[in-house]
Design an enzyme around this catalytic site. Structure first.
Site, PDB file in Angstrom:
ATOM      1  N   LYS A   1      36.698  37.955  46.201  1.00 48.54           N
ATOM      2  CA  LYS A   1      36.388  36.968  45.170  1.00 48.54           C
ATOM      3  C   LYS A   1      35.856  35.682  45.800  1.00 48.54           C
ATOM      4  CE  LYS A   1      40.353  37.885  43.012  1.00 48.54           C
ATOM      5  NZ  LYS A   1      40.633  39.293  43.301  1.00 48.54           N
TER       6      LYS A   1
ATOM      7  N   GLU B   1      43.511  49.451  39.097  1.00 45.39           N
ATOM      8  CA  GLU B   1      44.673  48.551  39.159  1.00 45.39           C
ATOM      9  C   GLU B   1      44.936  47.933  37.786  1.00 45.39           C
ATOM     10  OE1 GLU B   1      44.381  44.641  39.971  1.00 45.39           O
ATOM     11  OE2 GLU B   1      42.289  44.599  40.619  1.00 45.39           O
TER      12      GLU B   1
END
Ligand code: PSU
Ligand code: MN
Length: 309
Positions: free
Chosen positions: A163, A29
């Site tokens: 995350k 990405e």
């Protein structure tokens, strides 16, 4: 560069050739480059990511929207633009149409990257940390589109968990509801991105790239269209110091709430906060995380093409 188009998606020659010849390819990405890492270090990081794959005989396919055209596989100048140009926007899957019409240049999130990689025929995608349910989401409704998109794309996504700035148990619950296959690489402890262990368990442990390729094939054979999420923890000696992590993250979360930061700014704000307030240590850990995931992605891509050979 010769261009190969699959509908509106343009493949670089290197990616198109690798696919045509049945060689391994890994999608990467670009939001992690434009909005995840600080300039100017981010350009060096983007090159390291690609080189890590090249060194192992795997073709990197960094994905971004350039002047309104979705690209799978970037040349050097395009990578530089994503890293250096401050006007590059963050593009999720829902932003693809408008970005194309506006001829915008944008870096793709996990959601947009997974979609474009799948359209291009790729099966493996490495990132740092997946987006997920934000803390306080029961009030704010802030949940990353990464979750709903990986529920719909038959691609294998390697990350170090969600995350740690997120609500991890809520994210795991959503992944369950959405029917996303989650496996831990050599562990049943779900990793916590900067930390090797989030404190939450997952059901499945896999010990090799071949096993993961087998799961992909089994899901395919059943016609399942969800992603396989491979949770790949950093070794404990490489994680961020947990005490430093918890303290700086708590301050960052309080600050972001006080400043009313929301929407697509939330994740970049917290990542930048961590870099600044850990004196750059979170940055080194984030790079290690991504490289670790890219290496494993390369192994899985090789195992995958090996199966069908
Ligand atoms: N992993 C990283 N750094 C990042 C991201 C992932 O190590 O910057 C990005 C990915 O592009 C992911 C995005 O899709 O954060 C999630 O953003 P949001 O929470 O706004 O959906
Ligand atoms: Mn969000």
């Amino acid at each position: 560069m010769t261009h190969h188009a699959t509908g509106p998606v343009v493949l670089s020659e290197a990616v198109a050739d690798a696919l045509a010849e049945g060689r391994p390819v890994v999608a990467l990405e670009s939001t992690i480059i434009s909005h995840g890492f600080p300039r100017p270090r981010n350009l060096e990081v983007a090159r390291t990511f690609e080189q890590t794959l090249v060194n192992e005989g795997v073709t990197p396919a960094t994905i971004a929207v350039i002047d309104g055209v979705p690209h799978v596989g970037l040349d050097d100048a395009q990578v530089e633009r994503i890293a250096q140009d401050e006007s590059v926007i963050k593009v999720s899957s829902r932003d693809l149409g408008p970005a194309m019409v506006a001829r915008a240049t944008g870096a793709t999130t996990v959601a947009a990257t997974a979609l474009l990689a799948h359209r291009a025929g790729l099966r493996v995608f490495s990132t740092g940390g997946l987006g997920g349910v934000h803390r306080g989401a029961s009030q704010s409704y802030d949940e990353s589109a990464d979750l709903t998109m990986v529920a719909r794309m038959p691609i294998t996504v390697i990350s170090a968990g969600a995350k740690s700035i997120l609500d991890i148990p809520a994210t795991l619950e959503r992944l369950e509801t959405l029917g996303v296959t989650v496996v831990g690489y050599r562990t049943k402890h779900y990793p916590g991105f900067y930390l090797s262990d989030s404190g939450y368990e997952i059901d499945w442990q896999v010990d090799s790239a071949e096993e993961i390729a087998g799961i992909m094939a089994a899901n395919d054979a059943l016609g399942l269209e969800n992603a396989v999420l491979v949770a790949n923890p950093l070794p404990v000696d490489k994680q961020l110091d947990p005490e430093l992590h918890d303290r700086v993250l708590a301050e960052g979360l309080a600050e972001s709430e006080q400043r009313g930061i929301h929407g697509k700014e939330a994740t970049p704000f917290l990542l930048a906060w961590m870099v600044e307030h850990t004196q750059g240590r979170s940055l080194e850990v984030n790079i290690d995380i991504a490289v670790n995931n890219i290496r494993l992605g390369g192994e899985i891509a090789r195992a995958w093409v090996g199966r069908s050979a």
